[in-house]
Design a protein around this motif. Structure first.
Motif, PDB file in Angstrom:
ATOM      1  N   ARG A  48      -2.544 -41.357  19.405  1.00 60.37           N
ATOM      2  CA  ARG A  48      -2.851 -40.101  20.091  1.00 60.37           C
ATOM      3  C   ARG A  48      -4.066 -39.425  19.471  1.00 60.37           C
ATOM      4  O   ARG A  48      -4.977 -38.985  20.176  1.00 60.37           O
ATOM      5  N   ARG A  49      -4.079 -39.370  18.157  1.00 64.49           N
ATOM      6  CA  ARG A  49      -5.192 -38.726  17.461  1.00 64.49           C
ATOM      7  C   ARG A  49      -6.496 -39.476  17.680  1.00 64.49           C
ATOM      8  O   ARG A  49      -7.534 -38.876  17.975  1.00 64.49           O
ATOM      9  N   ALA A  50      -6.450 -40.807  17.586  1.00 64.34           N
ATOM     10  CA  ALA A  50      -7.658 -41.611  17.797  1.00 64.34           C
ATOM     11  C   ALA A  50      -8.184 -41.439  19.218  1.00 64.34           C
ATOM     12  O   ALA A  50      -9.396 -41.313  19.433  1.00 64.34           O
ATOM     13  N   GLY A  51      -7.282 -41.420  20.202  1.00 63.09           N
ATOM     14  CA  GLY A  51      -7.713 -41.280  21.581  1.00 63.09           C
ATOM     15  C   GLY A  51      -8.305 -39.915  21.870  1.00 63.09           C
ATOM     16  O   GLY A  51      -9.363 -39.799  22.501  1.00 63.09           O
ATOM     17  N   ARG A  52      -7.641 -38.867  21.395  1.00 61.47           N
ATOM     18  CA  ARG A  52      -8.135 -37.518  21.674  1.00 61.47           C
ATOM     19  C   ARG A  52      -9.471 -37.241  20.990  1.00 61.47           C
ATOM     20  O   ARG A  52     -10.398 -36.718  21.614  1.00 61.47           O
ATOM     21  N   LEU A  53      -9.568 -37.581  19.709  1.00 58.37           N
ATOM     22  CA  LEU A  53     -10.819 -37.329  18.998  1.00 58.37           C
ATOM     23  C   LEU A  53     -11.937 -38.238  19.510  1.00 58.37           C
ATOM     24  O   LEU A  53     -13.097 -37.814  19.611  1.00 58.37           O
ATOM     25  N   GLY A  54     -11.597 -39.489  19.837  1.00 59.60           N
ATOM     26  CA  GLY A  54     -12.602 -40.385  20.401  1.00 59.60           C
ATOM     27  C   GLY A  54     -13.105 -39.902  21.740  1.00 59.60           C
ATOM     28  O   GLY A  54     -14.298 -40.011  22.050  1.00 59.60           O
ATOM     29  N   GLY A 102      -9.749 -29.749  29.079  1.00 56.53           N
ATOM     30  CA  GLY A 102      -8.518 -30.368  28.589  1.00 56.53           C
ATOM     31  C   GLY A 102      -8.785 -31.327  27.446  1.00 56.53           C
ATOM     32  O   GLY A 102      -8.007 -31.383  26.476  1.00 56.53           O
ATOM     33  N   THR A 103      -9.878 -32.058  27.535  1.00 63.01           N
ATOM     34  CA  THR A 103     -10.242 -32.966  26.448  1.00 63.01           C
ATOM     35  C   THR A 103     -10.513 -32.198  25.166  1.00 63.01           C
ATOM     36  O   THR A 103     -10.076 -32.595  24.080  1.00 63.01           O
ATOM     37  N   GLY A 104     -11.221 -31.078  25.291  1.00 61.80           N
ATOM     38  CA  GLY A 104     -11.537 -30.280  24.112  1.00 61.80           C
ATOM     39  C   GLY A 104     -10.306 -29.670  23.470  1.00 61.80           C
ATOM     40  O   GLY A 104     -10.142 -29.712  22.238  1.00 61.80           O
ATOM     41  N   VAL A 105      -9.412 -29.107  24.280  1.00 68.13           N
ATOM     42  CA  VAL A 105      -8.198 -28.486  23.739  1.00 68.13           C
ATOM     43  C   VAL A 105      -7.329 -29.527  23.036  1.00 68.13           C
ATOM     44  O   VAL A 105      -6.826 -29.297  21.918  1.00 68.13           O
ATOM     45  N   ALA A 106      -7.142 -30.677  23.667  1.00 66.63           N
ATOM     46  CA  ALA A 106      -6.302 -31.721  23.065  1.00 66.63           C
ATOM     47  C   ALA A 106      -6.896 -32.227  21.756  1.00 66.63           C
ATOM     48  O   ALA A 106      -6.175 -32.450  20.776  1.00 66.63           O
ATOM     49  N   ALA A 107      -8.211 -32.403  21.720  1.00 63.95           N
ATOM     50  CA  ALA A 107      -8.841 -32.931  20.507  1.00 63.95           C
ATOM     51  C   ALA A 107      -8.861 -31.903  19.388  1.00 63.95           C
ATOM     52  O   ALA A 107      -8.600 -32.230  18.221  1.00 63.95           O
ATOM     53  N   LEU A 108      -9.157 -30.657  19.711  1.00 66.04           N
ATOM     54  CA  LEU A 108      -9.206 -29.621  18.671  1.00 66.04           C
ATOM     55  C   LEU A 108      -7.835 -29.389  18.047  1.00 66.04           C
ATOM     56  O   LEU A 108      -7.746 -29.003  16.874  1.00 66.04           O
ATOM     57  N   PRO A 113      -5.436 -27.813  10.490  1.00 64.91           N
ATOM     58  CA  PRO A 113      -4.925 -28.300   9.204  1.00 64.91           C
ATOM     59  C   PRO A 113      -3.413 -28.428   9.155  1.00 64.91           C
ATOM     60  O   PRO A 113      -2.875 -29.379   8.600  1.00 64.91           O
ATOM     61  N   ARG A 114      -2.706 -27.484   9.738  1.00 64.28           N
ATOM     62  CA  ARG A 114      -1.256 -27.528   9.753  1.00 64.28           C
ATOM     63  C   ARG A 114      -0.758 -27.943  11.131  1.00 64.28           C
ATOM     64  O   ARG A 114      -1.488 -27.889  12.119  1.00 64.28           O
ATOM     65  N   ARG A 115       0.491 -28.347  11.173  1.00 62.65           N
ATOM     66  CA  ARG A 115       1.086 -28.730  12.456  1.00 62.65           C
ATOM     67  C   ARG A 115       1.168 -27.518  13.370  1.00 62.65           C
ATOM     68  O   ARG A 115       1.430 -26.396  12.942  1.00 62.65           O
ATOM     69  N   LEU A 116       0.946 -27.775  14.661  1.00 58.46           N
ATOM     70  CA  LEU A 116       0.978 -26.684  15.627  1.00 58.46           C
ATOM     71  C   LEU A 116       2.386 -26.107  15.743  1.00 58.46           C
ATOM     72  O   LEU A 116       3.385 -26.844  15.645  1.00 58.46           O
ATOM     73  N   PRO A 117       2.487 -24.802  15.966  1.00 55.25           N
ATOM     74  CA  PRO A 117       3.804 -24.214  16.244  1.00 55.25           C
ATOM     75  C   PRO A 117       4.406 -24.839  17.503  1.00 55.25           C
ATOM     76  O   PRO A 117       3.683 -25.240  18.420  1.00 55.25           O
ATOM     77  N   PRO A 118       5.717 -24.936  17.568  1.00 48.19           N
ATOM     78  CA  PRO A 118       6.353 -25.596  18.729  1.00 48.19           C
ATOM     79  C   PRO A 118       5.953 -24.991  20.069  1.00 48.19           C
ATOM     80  O   PRO A 118       5.876 -25.698  21.074  1.00 48.19           O
ATOM     81  N   ARG A 119       5.690 -23.676  20.112  1.00 47.41           N
ATOM     82  CA  ARG A 119       5.380 -23.056  21.406  1.00 47.41           C
ATOM     83  C   ARG A 119       4.034 -23.502  21.963  1.00 47.41           C
ATOM     84  O   ARG A 119       3.773 -23.351  23.165  1.00 47.41           O
ATOM     85  N   TRP A 120       3.148 -24.022  21.091  1.00 47.28           N
ATOM     86  CA  TRP A 120       1.839 -24.465  21.550  1.00 47.28           C
ATOM     87  C   TRP A 120       1.811 -25.937  21.968  1.00 47.28           C
ATOM     88  O   TRP A 120       0.868 -26.370  22.628  1.00 47.28           O
ATOM     89  N   ARG A 125      -0.127 -30.643  25.185  1.00 47.37           N
ATOM     90  CA  ARG A 125       0.223 -31.846  25.952  1.00 47.37           C
ATOM     91  C   ARG A 125      -0.255 -31.735  27.391  1.00 47.37           C
ATOM     92  O   ARG A 125      -0.784 -32.715  27.961  1.00 47.37           O
ATOM     93  N   ALA A 126      -0.093 -30.574  27.991  1.00 50.57           N
ATOM     94  CA  ALA A 126      -0.557 -30.379  29.370  1.00 50.57           C
ATOM     95  C   ALA A 126      -2.072 -30.544  29.464  1.00 50.57           C
ATOM     96  O   ALA A 126      -2.583 -31.115  30.432  1.00 50.57           O
ATOM     97  N   ALA A 127      -2.797 -30.056  28.464  1.00 55.40           N
ATOM     98  CA  ALA A 127      -4.252 -30.213  28.462  1.00 55.40           C
ATOM     99  C   ALA A 127      -4.640 -31.683  28.379  1.00 55.40           C
ATOM    100  O   ALA A 127      -5.544 -32.152  29.082  1.00 55.40           O
ATOM    101  N   GLY A 128      -3.960 -32.438  27.502  1.00 56.26           N
ATOM    102  CA  GLY A 128      -4.252 -33.862  27.390  1.00 56.26           C
ATOM    103  C   GLY A 128      -3.928 -34.625  28.661  1.00 56.26           C
ATOM    104  O   GLY A 128      -4.682 -35.516  29.081  1.00 56.26           O
ATOM    105  N   LEU A 129      -2.812 -34.277  29.304  1.00 56.35           N
ATOM    106  CA  LEU A 129      -2.450 -34.947  30.551  1.00 56.35           C
ATOM    107  C   LEU A 129      -3.407 -34.581  31.678  1.00 56.35           C
ATOM    108  O   LEU A 129      -3.701 -35.421  32.542  1.00 56.35           O
ATOM    109  N   GLU A 130      -3.884 -33.342  31.682  1.00 54.51           N
ATOM    110  CA  GLU A 130      -4.855 -32.935  32.712  1.00 54.51           C
ATOM    111  C   GLU A 130      -6.141 -33.743  32.597  1.00 54.51           C
ATOM    112  O   GLU A 130      -6.679 -34.239  33.602  1.00 54.51           O
TER     113      GLU A 130
END
Length: 304
Positions: A48-54, A102-108, A113-120, A125-130
């Motif tokens: 997931r990380r490789a795909g989004r950042l790539g 959507g690509t930018g939100v998913a990659a950023l 540095p820390r894991r995203l809060p559950p509410r985000w 995920r919706a941004a990546g799927l879009e």
């Protein structure tokens, strides 16, 4: 075949190497966005990380190359003033505008540095799927854009070119996934690369063996050499990808070969188009064939 004063009938494209580079990186970004979304849905965080950042990195390079060739960034902005469904360039501009956020939100989110809060997490995920939903159109629209020009080698290949570009995008992004994801998570990338590489190789052969005079430009000169190297590297990437299921070194070799093969495919297609505008026979002879077909009552071949 000669023309008046020995001058070409059509002006050769004024584009430089930046445009085939833009074609390659745009397809790489689209395929990577699909892989990133797949890694997210199947619980593969490294993929997931490789795909989004790539996807974001290659989109940035693609945008830079396009703007650099246009000369002024405002020219891209001007394309968004209107929406013309009959214009591939207008449709492509709006596709990029739908794809980039959507690509930018998913990659950023991967750079936090820390894991995203559950509410985000649902938002990301919706941004990546879009972006993944729009990605197939982003991977293919450049082929439609080329085939709607008057350049004979591109226009006559309008049936095969989108499939070649789609396969090339899948092969290159699968190679990128194998490069940056561990072997145990890169299974999806290997399958994606295999389907894309086979599609690219088969449709590339169909393209250069199609009936008509214009197949010569794909089988001679600089375009032929670039595309032969592309086929060799893509085939090598597919073969080494078999061993990539167990070997990290084989995965790296396969990924690099697939990326290089995909890039050379775009440069080869670009060179074929340039070559077809320099010789008048590639412009005049297909027109004569269409006129002869029309006069004989048979179905004419669509032309520029």
């Amino acid at each position: 075949m000669t023309s008046y004063y020995g001058r070409p009938v059509l002006k050769p494209p004024v584009w430089e190497w930046k445009i085939p580079g833009y074609l390659f990186t745009g397809g790489l970004s689209a395929g990577s966005a699909l892989l990133g979304a797949g890694g997210d849905l199947t619980g593969r965080p490294a993929l997931r990380r490789a795909g989004r950042l790539g996807a974001l990195a290659s989109l940035g390079v693609s945008t830079y190359l396009l703007v650099a060739d246009l000369g002024r960034p405002g020219r891209f902005h001007h394309m968004l003033r209107v929406a013309r469904p009959t214009s591939p360039m207008s449709v492509g501009s709006w596709l990029l505008m739908a794809y980039a956020p959507g690509t930018g939100v998913a990659a950023l989110s991967e750079l936090v540095p820390r894991r995203l809060p559950p509410r985000w997490r649902p938002v990301v995920r919706a941004a990546g799927l879009e972006s993944a939903t729009v990605a197939p159109a982003v991977a293919c629209y450049t082929a439609v854009l080329l085939s709607q020009t008057a350049v004979p080698a591109w226009h006559e290949a309008h049936r095969e070119l989108p499939f070649v570009f789609a396969g090339s995008a899948a092969a290159s992004s699968g190679g990128l996934g194998m490069l940056f994801a561990p072997v145990e998570e890169a299974g999806t990338a290997r399958v994606f690369a295999a389907y894309g590489g086979v599609t690219e190789l088969v449709l590339s052969r169909v393209l250069e063996n199609r009936p008509g005079l214009l197949r010569e430009v794909y089988r001679t000169g600089r375009a032929h050499r670039l595309r032969k190297w592309s086929e060799a590297l893509t085939a090598a990437g597919l073969v080494s990808g078999i061993a990539a299921r167990r070997s990290r070194a084989a995965a790296v070799v396969s990924g690099l070969a697939l990326l290089a093969g995909s890039a050379l495919q775009r440069f080869g297609v670009f060179e074929a188009g340039v070559a077809s505008t320099r010789d008048p026979k590639y412009v005049v002879e297909p027109q004569r064939e269409r006129l002869r077909a029309a006069s004989s009552g048979s179905r004419p071949v669509p032309g520029p």
